[in-house]
Design a protein around this motif. Sequence first.
Motif, PDB file in Angstrom:
ATOM      1  N   ILE A 192       0.835  -1.210   0.000  1.00  0.00           N
ATOM      2  CA  ILE A 192       0.000   0.000   0.000  1.00  0.00           C
ATOM      3  C   ILE A 192       0.868   1.257   0.000  1.00  0.00           C
ATOM      4  O   ILE A 192       0.622   2.195  -0.769  1.00  0.00           O
ATOM      5  CB  ILE A 192      -0.974  -0.007   1.203  1.00  0.00           C
ATOM      6  N   LEU A 193       1.887   1.284   0.840  1.00  0.00           N
ATOM      7  CA  LEU A 193       2.766   2.450   0.893  1.00  0.00           C
ATOM      8  C   LEU A 193       3.538   2.635  -0.412  1.00  0.00           C
ATOM      9  O   LEU A 193       3.727   3.762  -0.874  1.00  0.00           O
ATOM     10  CB  LEU A 193       3.734   2.336   2.073  1.00  0.00           C
ATOM     11  N   SER A 194       3.978   1.536  -1.025  1.00  0.00           N
ATOM     12  CA  SER A 194       4.682   1.635  -2.317  1.00  0.00           C
ATOM     13  C   SER A 194       3.767   2.219  -3.379  1.00  0.00           C
ATOM     14  O   SER A 194       4.166   3.114  -4.138  1.00  0.00           O
ATOM     15  CB  SER A 194       5.187   0.267  -2.755  1.00  0.00           C
ATOM     16  N   CYS A 195       2.546   1.717  -3.455  1.00  0.00           N
ATOM     17  CA  CYS A 195       1.579   2.226  -4.439  1.00  0.00           C
ATOM     18  C   CYS A 195       1.273   3.700  -4.189  1.00  0.00           C
ATOM     19  O   CYS A 195       1.242   4.505  -5.129  1.00  0.00           O
ATOM     20  CB  CYS A 195       0.293   1.414  -4.409  1.00  0.00           C
ATOM     21  N   LEU A 196       1.067   4.073  -2.940  1.00  0.00           N
ATOM     22  CA  LEU A 196       0.775   5.460  -2.599  1.00  0.00           C
ATOM     23  C   LEU A 196       1.944   6.368  -2.976  1.00  0.00           C
ATOM     24  O   LEU A 196       1.745   7.449  -3.543  1.00  0.00           O
ATOM     25  CB  LEU A 196       0.462   5.578  -1.107  1.00  0.00           C
ATOM     26  N   SER A 197       3.154   5.926  -2.703  1.00  0.00           N
ATOM     27  CA  SER A 197       4.332   6.709  -3.044  1.00  0.00           C
ATOM     28  C   SER A 197       4.430   6.933  -4.555  1.00  0.00           C
ATOM     29  O   SER A 197       4.649   8.052  -5.013  1.00  0.00           O
ATOM     30  CB  SER A 197       5.591   6.007  -2.536  1.00  0.00           C
TER      31      SER A 197
END
Length: 144
Positions: free
Chosen positions: A119-124
């Motif tokens: 999720i954090l990778s996608c958001l970044s």
Amino acid sequence: MGIVGPNGSGKTTTLQMITGIVKNNLLAAINLISGLFTFGLFSILSLGFNGIVIGNAVMSSTHFLTWHEILFRIIPHGLFEIPGIIIAATIGFFPMKLIIDLLKGKRIKFKYYFIQLFILSCLSVILILIAAFIESYITDYFVR
């Protein structure tokens, strides 16, 4: 989606500009995320290096731009790019969090950690792509 316009209107230049910005920003994010493999060390070094480069660029710009012109060039896309970069750096520190949780005797839910990383990778990446679009197409209007 295509860009339509007469020959010489800058379509290719615009596409080259946005792809160049996206490439540079995503490479910076990948460098920060690679801290996963160095327990955050590479994330810290990359953040420090990026801070020095940005600081020098801003200070060099003060020789021919006023402070409000510099801010108008940074703020529109920086509202998305800076959080995207910070989130990417956060990902680089996940192994340290995992080790600390293990040392504290917490029960580790690896599925939860991998979901958070995804999720954090996608958001970044999404924030960095939005920032590149704004930097390529919208920031120019703030400067004029």
